[in-house]
Design an enzyme around this catalytic site. Structure first.
Site, PDB file in Angstrom:
ATOM      1  N   CYS A  10       0.848  -1.186   0.000  1.00 55.83           N
ATOM      2  CA  CYS A  10       0.000   0.000   0.000  1.00 55.83           C
ATOM      3  C   CYS A  10       0.883   1.234   0.000  1.00 55.83           C
ATOM      4  O   CYS A  10       2.076   1.164   0.280  1.00 55.83           O
ATOM      5  CB  CYS A  10      -0.904   0.015   1.235  1.00 55.83           C
ATOM      6  SG  CYS A  10      -2.032  -1.391   1.344  1.00 55.83           S
ATOM      7  N   GLY A  36      -0.819   0.541  -4.905  1.00 58.89           N
ATOM      8  CA  GLY A  36      -2.136  -0.004  -4.609  1.00 58.89           C
ATOM      9  C   GLY A  36      -3.183   0.607  -5.506  1.00 58.89           C
ATOM     10  O   GLY A  36      -3.259   1.832  -5.595  1.00 58.89           O
ATOM     11  N   ASN A 110       0.613   0.842   5.973  1.00 59.26           N
ATOM     12  CA  ASN A 110       1.274   0.092   4.903  1.00 59.26           C
ATOM     13  C   ASN A 110       2.037  -1.060   5.552  1.00 59.26           C
ATOM     14  O   ASN A 110       2.915  -0.835   6.367  1.00 59.26           O
ATOM     15  CB  ASN A 110       2.237   1.005   4.135  1.00 59.26           C
ATOM     16  CG  ASN A 110       3.128   0.261   3.161  1.00 59.26           C
ATOM     17  OD1 ASN A 110       4.233   0.686   2.868  1.00 59.26           O
ATOM     18  ND2 ASN A 110       2.649  -0.857   2.634  1.00 59.26           N
ATOM     19  N   GLY A 111       1.685  -2.285   5.194  1.00 61.71           N
ATOM     20  CA  GLY A 111       2.369  -3.439   5.760  1.00 61.71           C
ATOM     21  C   GLY A 111       1.390  -4.556   6.057  1.00 61.71           C
ATOM     22  O   GLY A 111       0.272  -4.591   5.520  1.00 61.71           O
ATOM     23  N   CYS A 244      12.873  -4.424   2.909  1.00 57.68           N
ATOM     24  CA  CYS A 244      12.422  -5.352   1.875  1.00 57.68           C
ATOM     25  C   CYS A 244      13.262  -5.182   0.613  1.00 57.68           C
ATOM     26  O   CYS A 244      13.235  -4.123  -0.031  1.00 57.68           O
ATOM     27  CB  CYS A 244      10.950  -5.101   1.551  1.00 57.68           C
ATOM     28  SG  CYS A 244      10.329  -6.090   0.174  1.00 57.68           S
ATOM     29  N   TYR A 250      11.542  -4.388  -7.564  1.00 60.77           N
ATOM     30  CA  TYR A 250      10.300  -4.216  -8.320  1.00 60.77           C
ATOM     31  C   TYR A 250       9.343  -3.157  -7.785  1.00 60.77           C
ATOM     32  O   TYR A 250       8.829  -2.339  -8.543  1.00 60.77           O
ATOM     33  CB  TYR A 250       9.565  -5.557  -8.402  1.00 60.77           C
ATOM     34  CG  TYR A 250       8.157  -5.458  -8.952  1.00 60.77           C
ATOM     35  CD1 TYR A 250       7.935  -5.098 -10.275  1.00 60.77           C
ATOM     36  CD2 TYR A 250       7.043  -5.700  -8.153  1.00 60.77           C
ATOM     37  CE1 TYR A 250       6.661  -4.991 -10.792  1.00 60.77           C
ATOM     38  CE2 TYR A 250       5.764  -5.597  -8.661  1.00 60.77           C
ATOM     39  CZ  TYR A 250       5.574  -5.244  -9.981  1.00 60.77           C
ATOM     40  OH  TYR A 250       4.312  -5.133 -10.487  1.00 60.77           O
ATOM     41  N   SER A 292       8.813  -2.882 -15.386  1.00 56.83           N
ATOM     42  CA  SER A 292       9.720  -3.106 -14.266  1.00 56.83           C
ATOM     43  C   SER A 292      11.076  -3.649 -14.685  1.00 56.83           C
ATOM     44  O   SER A 292      12.055  -3.522 -13.951  1.00 56.83           O
ATOM     45  CB  SER A 292       9.074  -4.066 -13.255  1.00 56.83           C
ATOM     46  OG  SER A 292       8.782  -5.310 -13.876  1.00 56.83           O
ATOM     47  N   ASP A 355      12.328  -8.860 -13.819  1.00 55.31           N
ATOM     48  CA  ASP A 355      12.778  -8.774 -12.427  1.00 55.31           C
ATOM     49  C   ASP A 355      12.581 -10.070 -11.658  1.00 55.31           C
ATOM     50  O   ASP A 355      13.271 -10.313 -10.671  1.00 55.31           O
ATOM     51  CB  ASP A 355      12.061  -7.629 -11.702  1.00 55.31           C
ATOM     52  CG  ASP A 355      10.562  -7.730 -11.860  1.00 55.31           C
ATOM     53  OD1 ASP A 355       9.934  -8.503 -11.114  1.00 55.31           O
ATOM     54  OD2 ASP A 355      10.012  -7.056 -12.751  1.00 55.31           O
ATOM     55  N   CYS A 392       5.806 -13.916   1.047  1.00 54.04           N
ATOM     56  CA  CYS A 392       6.023 -12.785   1.956  1.00 54.04           C
ATOM     57  C   CYS A 392       4.838 -12.672   2.913  1.00 54.04           C
ATOM     58  O   CYS A 392       3.686 -12.754   2.498  1.00 54.04           O
ATOM     59  CB  CYS A 392       6.167 -11.486   1.168  1.00 54.04           C
ATOM     60  SG  CYS A 392       6.344 -10.025   2.215  1.00 54.04           S
ATOM     61  N   CYS A 442      15.702  -7.729   4.287  1.00 54.90           N
ATOM     62  CA  CYS A 442      14.974  -8.984   4.410  1.00 54.90           C
ATOM     63  C   CYS A 442      15.049  -9.699   3.065  1.00 54.90           C
ATOM     64  O   CYS A 442      14.663  -9.143   2.031  1.00 54.90           O
ATOM     65  CB  CYS A 442      13.511  -8.730   4.776  1.00 54.90           C
ATOM     66  SG  CYS A 442      12.471 -10.220   4.701  1.00 54.90           S
ATOM     67  N   CYS A 445      12.058 -14.051   0.863  1.00 51.83           N
ATOM     68  CA  CYS A 445      11.478 -14.630  -0.348  1.00 51.83           C
ATOM     69  C   CYS A 445      12.521 -15.393  -1.163  1.00 51.83           C
ATOM     70  O   CYS A 445      12.167 -16.235  -1.993  1.00 51.83           O
ATOM     71  CB  CYS A 445      10.813 -13.557  -1.198  1.00 51.83           C
ATOM     72  SG  CYS A 445      11.850 -12.136  -1.553  1.00 51.83           S
TER      73      CYS A 445
END
Length: 467
Positions: A10, A36, A110-111, A244, A250, A292, A355, A392, A442, A445
Site C-alpha cells: 500500500c 495499490g 502500509n504493511g 524489503c 520491483y 519493471s 525482475d 512474503c 529482508c 522470499c
C-alpha cells in the site's frame, strides 16, 4: 514475471501545516498509485473535526474537485490500498477513522501484521466491535483500548503489541504521527514544503508536489508533528534493520529514493549489470519486460555490449476491466497488456530481462508469444533477482509456497516449462553485492529466513489465507 503474479503493498501520504492539505494528499497518492490500485482515501483535519472521503477505484476516479472541498484543514493523511489482508471491500479501504477517549483519530497503514488474528480475538473478548476485515483496524482498537493518558503513550503501547511490518500514519485533531516498525521493512520518508511537513512511502510523492526530502523515519521511531514542530520518540526497540529487498527489485518507483536515500533506478541498473557479468549469452538484442524490467535491461545491455531495444510494447490504458471476446484468441490474456514488435525480434537471438519469475505461467506465455508472434530465433530469459522460493508475510500479496515455481523446481526444469532456450537468475551473492549495506535487508522470499518471528503457527495459517 510479476506485473501479473505479485501485487504491491500500500502507499501512504501525510501532510501537516499546509493550507491545501487535502489537495496535496491527493497529488501524493496519485504519485503512489503503483503501490495499490483497489481503493484510496483521504482524511483531513480542520483543527477541530476530522473529515473522511474514501472509495474503491483509482485515485483519479475517486477524488474530484467537489469531493476534495469536503476535506478542509491544514493536515491530512491518505492511503492507496492493495488488499494484502482483509479482501477488497469498501469497508477495508483506508484511512480508518474512529472516536476514542482522546477524541477522533484516523489511521493509514502500509504493511501486514503477523499476529493480527490473535490480537483481534482478544479485543473481541474485551468487547471490541470490528467494522472491517483489515488488520489495520486491530491497531485502531489497540490504541482506543489503551489505558495510557496521552495519544503518544497510547500509540507506543499499541505498536509494542503488534508484530510484522508496518508504516503508520495517524491523524488526530491536533497532530500528525508517523510510526515505523522496528525492522523498517517498508520505506517511509519525511520532507518539507513551504514550512509544512510531509511523510510518504516514497520520495516520488515529494517530487510531484515540490517537497524536499529530509530523512527517513527510522525503524522503531515515532515522529510527532504538531504546531510546536517535530518531536522524535523511540517507540520500539530496533534489533536490526530488515528492509524489503523487493522494494529495489520491483515495488518502488524507479525515480524514488528509499532506505536512506538510494535511488531505485540506479540499483536496478546495477542488478542488470551484475546479471550480465554472471550469465552473459551471445545475442543480437536485449529487451525488457516493461515496465519493471527496463532499468535492469539497460544495465545488462551496457555490460554485455548487446544492443538494447523495446521488443515488447506495453498497453498502459487497458483500465480496470476489459471485455474478452467469446472466440478464443491465442495468448489473449498477455497480448492485451504486451505485444511483441516483429521488426525488432524476427530472426534474432533475443535476451529477455525481467525482475522475477513467480508462478511461471505468464513467463511461459510471453516466451511463446515472442517466438510465435515476434518470430524470434532464440529466446534467452534473464532474471535480475534470485529465485523466489518463499511467500512474503510482511505486506506483499505473494502466491503460496506451493505456487512459487522455484520452490519446487530447479532452474533447468523452469527453463523447460517456460520454453526458453536458456534461463538464468541473478545469484543471491550478486544481489547482495549490489545493495547498499546488504546486511540491512529482508531476503526471506529468496532464502526462507524470516527476520520477524511468528507467533504460534501463523506461517501455515497465512499460507492458507493466501491460497
Amino acid at each position: 514475471m510479476n506485473i501479473y503474479d505479485m501485487k504491491e503493498e500500500c502507499g501512504i501520504f501525510g501532510i501537516y501545516g499546509h493550507p491545501e492539505a487535502a489537495n496535496m494528499a491527493y497529488l501524493g497518492l496519485y504519485a503512489l498509485q503503483h503501490r495499490g490500485q483497489e481503493g484510496a482515501g483521504i482524511c483531513s483535519c480542520d483543527g477541530a473535526t476530522l473529515h473522511l472521503e474514501k472509495s474503491l477505484g483509482y485515485v483519479s476516479e475517486i477524488f474530484h474537485e467537489k469531493r476534495l472541498k469536503r476535506l478542509p484543514g491544514e493536515a491530512a493523511i491518505g492511503h492507496n490500498r492493495y488488499s494484502t489482508a482483509g479482501g477488497n471491500a469498501r469497508s477495508n479501504v483506508q484511512p480508518i477513522m474512529v472516536n476514542s477517549s482522546l477524541g477522533s483519530l484516523s489511521i493509514a497503514h502500509n504493511g501486514n501484521l503477523t499476529n493480527a488474528a490473535a490480537l483481534k480475538e482478544g479485543l473481541e473478548r474485551d468487547g471490541a466491535i470490528f467494522q472491517s476485515n483489515a488488520d489495520s483496524e486491530v491497531i485502531v482498537h489497540l490504541i482506543a483500548h489503551s489505558k495510557a493518558r496521552s495519544a503518544e503513550e497510547k500509540i507506543v503501547e499499541a505498536v509494542n503489541q503488534i508484530h510484522g511490518a508496518f508504516s503508520l500514519l495517524i491523524l488526530t485533531e491536533d497532530e500528525l504521527i508517523a510510526v515505523r516498525d522496528s525492522y523498517g521493512v517498508r520505506p517511509m520518508c519525511m520532507g518539507t514544503i513551504d514550512g509544512a511537513f510531509v511523510v510518504a512511502s516514497e520520495t516520488c510523492a515529494f517530487d510531484l508536489i515540490g517537497a524536499s526530502y529530509i530523512r527517513d523515519v527510522e525503524p522503531g521511531e515515532m515522529v510527532v508533528i504538531n504546531k510546536n514542530g517535530i518531536n522524535s520518540i523511540r517507540a520500539i526497540r530496533s534489533p536490526r534493520r530488515a528492509h524489503c529487498a523487493f522494494e529495489f527489485i520491483y515495488f518502488s518507483r524507479p525515480d524514488s529514493y528509499i532506505f536512506g536515500g538510494t535511488n531505485v533506478h540506479s540499483v536496478r541498473k546495477a542488478l542488470g549489470k551484475q546479471l550480465a557479468i554472471e550469465s552473459y549469452v551471445d545475442a543480437d538484442v536485449v529487451i525488457p519486460v516493461p515496465d519493471s524490467g527496463v532499468a535492469a535491461t539497460i544495465g545488462y545491455a551496457n555490460q554485455s555490449i548487446i544492443p538494447f531495444d523495446f521488443g515488447l510494447v506495453r498497453n498502459h490504458y487497458i483500465g480496470r476491466t476489459f471485455i474478452e471476446p467469446k472466440q478464443s484468441i491465442r495468448h489473449f490474456g498477455v497480448k492485451i497488456k504486451l505485444n511483441p514488435v516483429q521488426s525488432i525480434l524476427k530472426g534474432k537471438r533475443v535476451v529477455v530481462v525481467d525482475d522475477s519469475i513467480v508462478r511461471g505461467t505468464t513467463s511461459k506465455k510471453i516466451v511463446k508469444m515472442i517466438r510465435e508472434v515476434g518470430k524470434a530465433k532464440e529466446i534467452h530469459v534473464r532474471i535480475s533477482s534470485p529465485c523466489t522460493i518463499s511467500p512474503c508475510f510482511y505486506g506483499i500479496d505473494t502466491p503460496t509456497r506451493g505456487e512459487l515455481i522455484a520452490s519446487t523446481h530447479q532452474v533447468e526444469e523452469i527453463r523447460k516449462f517456460i520454453t526458453a532456450d536458456s534461463l538464468a537468475y541473478l545469484s543471491f551473492d550478486g544481489l547482495k553485492s549490489v545493495l547498499p549495506n546488504p546486511e540491512d535487508y529482508c531476503y526471506a522470499c529468496f532464502n526462507n529466513k524470516y527476520p520477524i518471528s511468528f507467533i504460534r503457527e501463523e506461517p501455515a495459517q497465512m499460507e492458507l489465507f493466501l491460497a
